[in-house]
Write a protein that holds these residues in place. Sequence first.
Motif, PDB file in Angstrom:
ATOM      1  N   ILE A 277      49.031  32.747  -8.235  1.00 35.77           N
ATOM      2  CA  ILE A 277      48.133  33.871  -8.491  1.00 35.77           C
ATOM      3  C   ILE A 277      46.907  33.828  -7.584  1.00 35.77           C
ATOM      4  O   ILE A 277      46.475  34.848  -7.040  1.00 35.77           O
ATOM      5  CB  ILE A 277      47.670  33.872  -9.965  1.00 35.77           C
ATOM      6  CG1 ILE A 277      48.874  33.971 -10.904  1.00 35.77           C
ATOM      7  CG2 ILE A 277      46.705  35.019 -10.230  1.00 35.77           C
ATOM      8  CD1 ILE A 277      49.655  35.245 -10.761  1.00 35.77           C
TER       9      ILE A 277
ATOM     10  N   VAL B 298      41.444  35.414  -6.193  1.00 38.73           N
ATOM     11  CA  VAL B 298      42.566  36.286  -6.492  1.00 38.73           C
ATOM     12  C   VAL B 298      43.100  36.936  -5.216  1.00 38.73           C
ATOM     13  O   VAL B 298      42.346  37.317  -4.318  1.00 38.73           O
ATOM     14  CB  VAL B 298      42.150  37.371  -7.509  1.00 38.73           C
ATOM     15  CG1 VAL B 298      41.091  38.281  -6.942  1.00 38.73           C
ATOM     16  CG2 VAL B 298      43.364  38.176  -7.958  1.00 38.73           C
ATOM     17  N   SER B 299      44.437  37.045  -5.151  1.00 34.72           N
ATOM     18  CA  SER B 299      45.067  37.734  -4.031  1.00 34.72           C
ATOM     19  C   SER B 299      44.763  39.230  -4.110  1.00 34.72           C
ATOM     20  O   SER B 299      44.626  39.795  -5.191  1.00 34.72           O
ATOM     21  CB  SER B 299      46.585  37.504  -4.080  1.00 34.72           C
ATOM     22  OG  SER B 299      47.257  38.400  -3.229  1.00 34.72           O
TER      23      SER B 299
ATOM     24  N   VAL C 246      41.171  38.590 -11.889  1.00 32.10           N
ATOM     25  CA  VAL C 246      42.582  38.988 -11.861  1.00 32.10           C
ATOM     26  C   VAL C 246      42.794  40.223 -12.732  1.00 32.10           C
ATOM     27  O   VAL C 246      42.261  40.325 -13.833  1.00 32.10           O
ATOM     28  CB  VAL C 246      43.468  37.827 -12.356  1.00 32.10           C
ATOM     29  CG1 VAL C 246      44.903  38.287 -12.569  1.00 32.10           C
ATOM     30  CG2 VAL C 246      43.428  36.666 -11.375  1.00 32.10           C
TER      31      VAL C 246
ATOM     32  N   GLN D  97      47.797  41.927 -10.584  1.00 32.16           N
ATOM     33  CA  GLN D  97      48.362  40.648 -10.126  1.00 32.16           C
ATOM     34  C   GLN D  97      49.293  40.031 -11.174  1.00 32.16           C
ATOM     35  O   GLN D  97      50.227  39.318 -10.847  1.00 32.16           O
ATOM     36  CB  GLN D  97      47.242  39.640  -9.803  1.00 32.16           C
ATOM     37  CG  GLN D  97      46.504  39.927  -8.510  1.00 32.16           C
ATOM     38  CD  GLN D  97      45.509  41.064  -8.689  1.00 32.16           C
ATOM     39  OE1 GLN D  97      44.777  41.113  -9.676  1.00 32.16           O
ATOM     40  NE2 GLN D  97      45.484  41.977  -7.740  1.00 32.16           N
TER      41      GLN D  97
END
Length: 439
Positions: free
Chosen positions: A61, A67-68, A101, A124
């Motif tokens: 994640i 966070v991506s 997220v 996500q």
Amino acid sequence: MTFENIPPLLDEALTARGYTALTPVQTAVIAEEAIGRDLVVSAQTGSGKTVAFGLAMAPQILDGGLVSLAREPAALIIAPTRELALQVSRELMWLYAKAGVRIATCVGGMDASKERRTLNQGAQIVVGTPGRLRDHLERGALDLSALKVAILDEADEMLDMGFREELEEILNATPEGRRTLLFSATMPKPIVSLAKRYQHDALRISTVGEDRGHGDISYQVCTVAPPDIENAVVNLLRLHEAETAILFCATRENVRRLHASLTERGFNVVALSGEHSQSERNQALQALRDQRARVCVATDVAARGIDLPNLSLVVHVELPRDAEGLQHRSGRTGRAGRKGTAVLIVPYQRRKRVESMLRGAKIEADWIKVPTAADIRAKDHDRLLETLLAPVEVEDEDRALGAKLLETMSPEDIAAALVRVHRSKMPQAEDMLDDGSRE
């Protein structure tokens, strides 16, 4: 406090939540040998497994601790019921809040168009039930092409409920290289088969013994004549006076009947069954959390995914189907180190079946007599003394009223009136048709 192998943002969330140590299953899933691997995890209900898989999927994640920015979900959690999916979402929200997220929840009974808009905006983590997730997948609202980890929570229950086809369709839409984590209280053959098909070199983790599956639950069994079952329920509720209690019935109709009967007797009670909408279920659970209600009458729809911190009593008004059902129902109490009591009410003719079920579940239970009206009066006496003798802060207005009462009544009469008012708020205990002595 700093936890090893946990990203700093999640570490902060755990500390803020009051965590001083991880449970055995939480420790196991972030150990060096588990990082990045497929996992098959057996852990008892109440062992902290939601936080466990929240920690286990963190490397997929968070990108470099943050966070991506990808719009497609990196993690998918599939749960058997709406209640469990909503509970999982709530747990992950506080765990990943500091990381920013975005979490989407997709469950039956909720607004599907709103869920599609949330998915379109990007999330996500996606949490959902099999049927609703498959619906979004087939409509093109759920894109699993970039998924990095898939988690099946209560996998045994999903297969028992007939969701194999939905699970396979969802997992077949995920990339070949994704991690797959199976969490299941039991490991029947269908789970083993699912693991072989969708996992590669999976690490097997079992913390059932370490989590002391029944260690915080005291099991009791009382045999009764069939006409006495409802009276036994009333007397058990009155004896324990639990902050929160769940009564399990086998059918919706029996839930309706018992709910009406207890309401008539003066109990603050709510009902949960498959006939109730999601909004009605949420309202019932909130009433229990707010202590506006203290008793919940439910079918097995409430056996999973309901976490009530103050739940200390489970009564099996009608027997569960098998040993696994007994464990899942009873596991609503005795959670997170708290003590709980599970009572089975058994008609005389079904005693042997219950003895066999308890042996299968490796549960040692105390066989007791149903509490009588005299037992309850004695317990009420002790509770009342404890309540009235507890130190309290008295305001001047209360003292003035007390002085005025003493001008017209003796201290003994005032005390008796106080006791009478206290007792008038309690539902009456029932006289049993049978004294419970029959074998």
